[in-house]
Design a protein around this motif. Sequence first.
Motif, PDB file in Angstrom:
ATOM      1  N   ALA A   1     -26.869 -19.063  28.681  1.00  0.00           N
ATOM      2  CA  ALA A   1     -26.695 -18.110  27.576  1.00  0.00           C
ATOM      3  C   ALA A   1     -27.407 -18.573  26.310  1.00  0.00           C
ATOM      4  O   ALA A   1     -27.976 -17.746  25.587  1.00  0.00           O
ATOM      5  CB  ALA A   1     -25.214 -17.888  27.303  1.00  0.00           C
ATOM      6  N   ILE A   2     -27.398 -19.871  26.031  1.00  0.00           N
ATOM      7  CA  ILE A   2     -27.984 -20.321  24.759  1.00  0.00           C
ATOM      8  C   ILE A   2     -29.488 -20.055  24.701  1.00  0.00           C
ATOM      9  O   ILE A   2     -29.959 -19.368  23.793  1.00  0.00           O
ATOM     10  CB  ILE A   2     -27.607 -21.782  24.473  1.00  0.00           C
ATOM     11  CG1 ILE A   2     -26.104 -21.852  24.177  1.00  0.00           C
ATOM     12  CG2 ILE A   2     -28.392 -22.336  23.288  1.00  0.00           C
ATOM     13  CD1 ILE A   2     -25.546 -23.257  24.093  1.00  0.00           C
ATOM     14  N   PRO A   3     -30.266 -20.533  25.675  1.00  0.00           N
ATOM     15  CA  PRO A   3     -31.704 -20.227  25.566  1.00  0.00           C
ATOM     16  C   PRO A   3     -32.017 -18.745  25.713  1.00  0.00           C
ATOM     17  O   PRO A   3     -32.876 -18.227  24.993  1.00  0.00           O
ATOM     18  CB  PRO A   3     -32.343 -21.037  26.701  1.00  0.00           C
ATOM     19  CG  PRO A   3     -31.241 -21.486  27.567  1.00  0.00           C
ATOM     20  CD  PRO A   3     -29.969 -21.437  26.801  1.00  0.00           C
ATOM     21  N   ALA A   4     -31.322 -18.061  26.607  1.00  0.00           N
ATOM     22  CA  ALA A   4     -31.646 -16.640  26.803  1.00  0.00           C
ATOM     23  C   ALA A   4     -31.322 -15.847  25.529  1.00  0.00           C
ATOM     24  O   ALA A   4     -32.072 -14.942  25.143  1.00  0.00           O
ATOM     25  CB  ALA A   4     -30.878 -16.070  27.991  1.00  0.00           C
ATOM     26  N   THR A   5     -30.227 -16.193  24.886  1.00  0.00           N
ATOM     27  CA  THR A   5     -29.860 -15.516  23.638  1.00  0.00           C
ATOM     28  C   THR A   5     -30.912 -15.765  22.567  1.00  0.00           C
ATOM     29  O   THR A   5     -31.398 -14.835  21.914  1.00  0.00           O
ATOM     30  CB  THR A   5     -28.497 -16.031  23.141  1.00  0.00           C
ATOM     31  OG1 THR A   5     -27.522 -15.786  24.136  1.00  0.00           O
ATOM     32  CG2 THR A   5     -28.086 -15.347  21.865  1.00  0.00           C
ATOM     33  N   ALA A   6     -31.263 -17.045  22.407  1.00  0.00           N
ATOM     34  CA  ALA A   6     -32.238 -17.388  21.374  1.00  0.00           C
ATOM     35  C   ALA A   6     -33.566 -16.689  21.647  1.00  0.00           C
ATOM     36  O   ALA A   6     -34.169 -16.103  20.737  1.00  0.00           O
ATOM     37  CB  ALA A   6     -32.429 -18.897  21.319  1.00  0.00           C
ATOM     38  N   LEU A   7     -34.017 -16.727  22.909  1.00  0.00           N
ATOM     39  CA  LEU A   7     -35.311 -16.132  23.228  1.00  0.00           C
ATOM     40  C   LEU A   7     -35.311 -14.628  22.991  1.00  0.00           C
ATOM     41  O   LEU A   7     -36.235 -14.091  22.386  1.00  0.00           O
ATOM     42  CB  LEU A   7     -35.672 -16.424  24.692  1.00  0.00           C
ATOM     43  CG  LEU A   7     -36.198 -17.821  24.977  1.00  0.00           C
ATOM     44  CD1 LEU A   7     -36.381 -18.020  26.474  1.00  0.00           C
ATOM     45  CD2 LEU A   7     -37.535 -18.022  24.257  1.00  0.00           C
ATOM     46  N   SER A   8     -34.275 -13.946  23.455  1.00  0.00           N
ATOM     47  CA  SER A   8     -34.321 -12.489  23.287  1.00  0.00           C
ATOM     48  C   SER A   8     -34.219 -12.127  21.805  1.00  0.00           C
ATOM     49  O   SER A   8     -34.833 -11.149  21.368  1.00  0.00           O
ATOM     50  CB  SER A   8     -33.250 -11.783  24.124  1.00  0.00           C
ATOM     51  OG  SER A   8     -32.007 -12.392  23.974  1.00  0.00           O
TER      52      SER A   8
ATOM     53  N   TYR B   1     -23.925 -11.028  19.398  1.00  0.00           N
ATOM     54  CA  TYR B   1     -23.794  -9.930  20.351  1.00  0.00           C
ATOM     55  C   TYR B   1     -24.435 -10.299  21.689  1.00  0.00           C
ATOM     56  O   TYR B   1     -23.852 -10.134  22.753  1.00  0.00           O
ATOM     57  CB  TYR B   1     -24.457  -8.685  19.769  1.00  0.00           C
ATOM     58  CG  TYR B   1     -24.368  -7.503  20.684  1.00  0.00           C
ATOM     59  CD1 TYR B   1     -23.162  -6.843  20.858  1.00  0.00           C
ATOM     60  CD2 TYR B   1     -25.480  -7.068  21.397  1.00  0.00           C
ATOM     61  CE1 TYR B   1     -23.068  -5.777  21.712  1.00  0.00           C
ATOM     62  CE2 TYR B   1     -25.387  -5.999  22.251  1.00  0.00           C
ATOM     63  CZ  TYR B   1     -24.180  -5.355  22.404  1.00  0.00           C
ATOM     64  OH  TYR B   1     -24.086  -4.296  23.255  1.00  0.00           O
ATOM     65  N   GLN B   2     -25.628 -10.829  21.603  1.00  0.00           N
ATOM     66  CA  GLN B   2     -26.380 -11.111  22.817  1.00  0.00           C
ATOM     67  C   GLN B   2     -25.755 -12.258  23.607  1.00  0.00           C
ATOM     68  O   GLN B   2     -25.723 -12.237  24.835  1.00  0.00           O
ATOM     69  CB  GLN B   2     -27.837 -11.426  22.417  1.00  0.00           C
ATOM     70  CG  GLN B   2     -28.833 -11.438  23.538  1.00  0.00           C
ATOM     71  CD  GLN B   2     -28.892 -10.114  24.254  1.00  0.00           C
ATOM     72  OE1 GLN B   2     -28.314  -9.126  23.820  1.00  0.00           O
ATOM     73  NE2 GLN B   2     -29.550 -10.101  25.391  1.00  0.00           N
ATOM     74  N   PHE B   3     -25.232 -13.248  22.897  1.00  0.00           N
ATOM     75  CA  PHE B   3     -24.550 -14.351  23.581  1.00  0.00           C
ATOM     76  C   PHE B   3     -23.386 -13.799  24.405  1.00  0.00           C
ATOM     77  O   PHE B   3     -23.223 -14.136  25.588  1.00  0.00           O
ATOM     78  CB  PHE B   3     -24.037 -15.374  22.564  1.00  0.00           C
ATOM     79  CG  PHE B   3     -23.243 -16.490  23.180  1.00  0.00           C
ATOM     80  CD1 PHE B   3     -23.889 -17.579  23.761  1.00  0.00           C
ATOM     81  CD2 PHE B   3     -21.860 -16.457  23.212  1.00  0.00           C
ATOM     82  CE1 PHE B   3     -23.162 -18.600  24.351  1.00  0.00           C
ATOM     83  CE2 PHE B   3     -21.119 -17.470  23.803  1.00  0.00           C
ATOM     84  CZ  PHE B   3     -21.784 -18.548  24.369  1.00  0.00           C
ATOM     85  N   THR B   4     -22.602 -12.934  23.793  1.00  0.00           N
ATOM     86  CA  THR B   4     -21.459 -12.344  24.493  1.00  0.00           C
ATOM     87  C   THR B   4     -21.929 -11.565  25.723  1.00  0.00           C
ATOM     88  O   THR B   4     -21.349 -11.677  26.801  1.00  0.00           O
ATOM     89  CB  THR B   4     -20.706 -11.405  23.526  1.00  0.00           C
ATOM     90  OG1 THR B   4     -20.493 -12.114  22.313  1.00  0.00           O
ATOM     91  CG2 THR B   4     -19.389 -10.972  24.087  1.00  0.00           C
ATOM     92  N   GLN B   5     -22.970 -10.786  25.551  1.00  0.00           N
ATOM     93  CA  GLN B   5     -23.472  -9.989  26.677  1.00  0.00           C
ATOM     94  C   GLN B   5     -23.892 -10.872  27.846  1.00  0.00           C
ATOM     95  O   GLN B   5     -23.551 -10.617  28.994  1.00  0.00           O
ATOM     96  CB  GLN B   5     -24.675  -9.148  26.225  1.00  0.00           C
ATOM     97  CG  GLN B   5     -24.344  -8.070  25.225  1.00  0.00           C
ATOM     98  CD  GLN B   5     -23.356  -7.079  25.779  1.00  0.00           C
ATOM     99  OE1 GLN B   5     -23.589  -6.477  26.813  1.00  0.00           O
ATOM    100  NE2 GLN B   5     -22.214  -6.952  25.122  1.00  0.00           N
ATOM    101  N   ILE B   6     -24.670 -11.895  27.548  1.00  0.00           N
ATOM    102  CA  ILE B   6     -25.217 -12.726  28.624  1.00  0.00           C
ATOM    103  C   ILE B   6     -24.101 -13.558  29.258  1.00  0.00           C
ATOM    104  O   ILE B   6     -24.025 -13.699  30.474  1.00  0.00           O
ATOM    105  CB  ILE B   6     -26.372 -13.601  28.087  1.00  0.00           C
ATOM    106  CG1 ILE B   6     -27.520 -12.697  27.642  1.00  0.00           C
ATOM    107  CG2 ILE B   6     -26.833 -14.592  29.137  1.00  0.00           C
ATOM    108  CD1 ILE B   6     -28.650 -13.429  26.970  1.00  0.00           C
TER     109      ILE B   6
END
Lengths: 334, 294, 379
Positions: free
Chosen positions: B86-93, B222-227
């Motif tokens: 979640a951490i890298p995917a959130t940051a990247l998106s 928001y994105q962290f929660t989603q992923i």
Amino acid sequence: MREFIFRLFGRGRRPPDSDGDARPDGGTVTKEQTVGRSRLRDALDSDLLGSLPFWLPPALLIGLFVYGAIGWNVVISLTDWSGLGQPDYSSLSFAMYEEMLSDPTFWTATQNTFVLLIAFTVVTLLLGLLMAILVDQNIRFENTFRTIYLLPMSLSFVVTAIFWAWMYNPEIGLINVALRSVGLDFLAYAWLSDPRFSLAAVIFALMWQFSGYCMVVYLAGLRAIPTEQYEAARTDGASTIRMYRRVIIPQLRASTTSAAVVLMVFALKAFDFLFVLFGPTPGPSTDILSVMMFREAFRATNWAYGSAIATVLFLMALGVIGPYLYLQYSRGDL
Amino acid sequence: MSSQTANDSTSGIDFQRIGLYAVLVVMAAFYLSPLESGLMTAFKSQEAFIGSTPFVPPPPSGFTVEPWFEAWSRLQLGVFNSLLLAIPATALSAIFGSLAAYGLTNVDWRGQVAVIMLFVAGIFVPYQSVLVPLTQFWTMVGLEDILAGVPLLAERTGLLELIITHTAYGIPICTILFRSYYATIDPEMLEAARLDGATVARIYWKIILPLSVPIFAVTLIYQFTQIWNDLLFALVLLTSPENQVVTLSLNQLQGSMVQQYNLQMAGAFVAALPTLVVYVLFGEQFAEGVAGES
Amino acid sequence: MAQLILDHVTKVFDDNGSDIVAVDDVNIDLEDGEFLVLVGPSGCGKSTTLRMVAGLETVTSGEIRLDDRVINDASPRDRDIAMVFQSYALYPHMTVRENMSFGLEESTDLDGDTISTKVTETAEMLNIGELVDRKPRELSGGQRQRVALGRAIVRDPEVFLMDEPLSNLDAKLRSGMRTELQRLQEDLGVTTMYVTHDQTEAMTMGDRIAILNDGRLQQVATPLEAYHQPANQFVAGFIGDPSMNFFEMEMQGDRLVGQEFAYPLSQQTRESLGDAVRVVLGVRPEDIELVSEASGDHDYETVVDVVEPMGNENNVYLNFTADSDTTFVATIGGMRSVEAGQPAVARFPESAIHLFDAETGEALKNRSLDELENAEPRL
């Protein structure tokens, strides 16, 4: 927060005249060639090149993963790919769609999907609207109430499904314990396993999870209505209920539209919650297209058939968002 | 609304007002009841939760923290992997979303609307309609073979695929969130920067990015929660048990411990804890993110 | 310092397939160090013109030249032009010092110390020396305005462009800044193009003013020329407050005949009209005299409709008859007492009238300036 929704589809191109006011009605140009030349130059000068490094990589990622994959999915749905092999793209046909149309499971799942889509959207919107109106009464601890109501939205469907499985436990779950304690024993059904109620039970639980979202959207809509209108309605002698029915709720159409689109699209792709509750084979009462698609593709390895169902799901989603986006576009909100 | 309440509160005891709060409290109880009964159950022994009312706190004899230890031991790998995802995917998106939103909002060029349309529509695409090609794509790419030389990464192939996938599908909503914020930035200020000699890239770096802190908070939360919460992509993309994310672990725990509700509840809370903490700390930002989806 | 030339500059916008001409064949020469005010009603194309000079809009046709160098296609950063925006457009996350240094950092190779010295000097010149470490949100409107100016001045550009820079200030601050800006521009001697819709700013600030309407340049002249010798009816009506009175008339023999009155013309005036038949008679409110008794050909019996006391003067709205629709305005001294409903005799001196072609709006005859010259010593 409220500005957000209205800002969301913010301006696209900045109006060219920064006077911002009425454009001159000026006539048409007689010098056609100069205009043509300038258009070309406009296009080159307009910083397209400078902006490319910013939006092109993400656009390519979306192009590949979203739109490329959708196209590929359609192509796969035209093959007869199943099992462990690779798809054979040389002979494409609509065989899978024919199979689908004669598959009673597909029709059951479609029917359930529509019931879920409509019932879930309607009850969630209504509850969300009611809560938004209640929260908008200038109450104390508004933030606390809002936080509590929106809390389920922050949870994973895996988590909420586990909670609700426990809530719905026929013997010792909270719902039936509560019903029995007030003497409503005859209502204490086996909510999730009784085919008469299982879909309704799912809808109820999803309503619990999503109504806070609707509240947020409606609240933003309510707060955008000037206070004067409440006062004017009061001065006109309207009762509270009439004021909301005649003056306030009609102005929430934009909120309703955008929330309904989100809810409907969610209903189409709802998977996690039902999958955790019922597994890949939920049986006819709660089978929906998104679960059926997963079952056919990833459990039965009927890849092409699964893709065909996925294509139908995509078209249904398109049926919801297409008009919405067109509406946004024609209003100039994109 | 203020005027109305002002009028109402002039009369001593206001029954309408009391009724309103009663409804609000009952609603709050409704929203919290699944969590409350889950939390109580997680502290009860097997006998205690079968024998007691779900929302009542455990009796001293039936109190136990055993389910929490058990749940943690079964989920800790999942929690770790979920953080890794979640951490890298959130940051990247979020970063891609910010870049795209800038390129599509504050820099002016023709044909933007068409590209924006594709981004917006991307928010609503059902994941099911890309699942089969997605698995096929990652099979064809063969990331594991590509990474064979770097064992540390090769073991994590599934997670890497998942990171890239979540990044790609997170970009549309992130872009729209950023765009709605960037649209409020004074265009004259950006023109002033152009006249000051700054290039498109310098304007982003020196002006847009420093001003983006609040919207980065919204988007990241928001994105962290989603992923973190997603199950479906993990279900179809992750094959090796070492890479299992927490939603998968929790689903398995639920499937294998059908009657152990105390363990299930403890597990649900363990899995939900990061998102709950984020939500309690940053509720406003989360609400903004949620509202932005519409 | 530089000479800025707009040579047949035209801007056409594409509005969903139909062309909108925002700026139509505009020619303006700004002399080195000149302060030119571009004025006109909303949407007349003045901002677009300014933005074309800045490089924020492309030029559809024509040329913009800075000291003989065509800058049509130069990017804004290569033009050596600084602009002051209506909204000030300060960078909210930067301090005043950072706001002012940004342009020098981005467009020059100057080292940090030099930049710092320049910024300090400029800030002191603008009396914002002690504010340099504050953020824009900690400043008042007037202070922000100064920072915006400072940001332009510190760049030491060839040309200043100003887009309604004073319109966000309250009235009192605005008149103070007007004079200060003028003095600054004079001291710095930088060629300046200043856009406003406010004709007081136009009249008081510019060496010359350029009046735009509907994308077309109406007149470029000194403020007094534009006031007394307007090129056409639009300029005559736009400049001056209250506006010039206009009456539609027809030439009949040796007199102009209108709906409510007739105006005999002298031989000399008749000659200047050529063979125009339908004309518009214009007369400024302050040129209308209220006399006690009708004694000449140009005296008319009227009824006072409304009186607007301004303190130093009265704006008197007059009708030819009590139930007439045609109202015109005369400005008289503030000490003279006039009341609504009372009869009055208005005199339109022939030396003060303007005549315009009713079709083209072009000025056929402007007021004679003899009187003004005679009056000059009084100033």
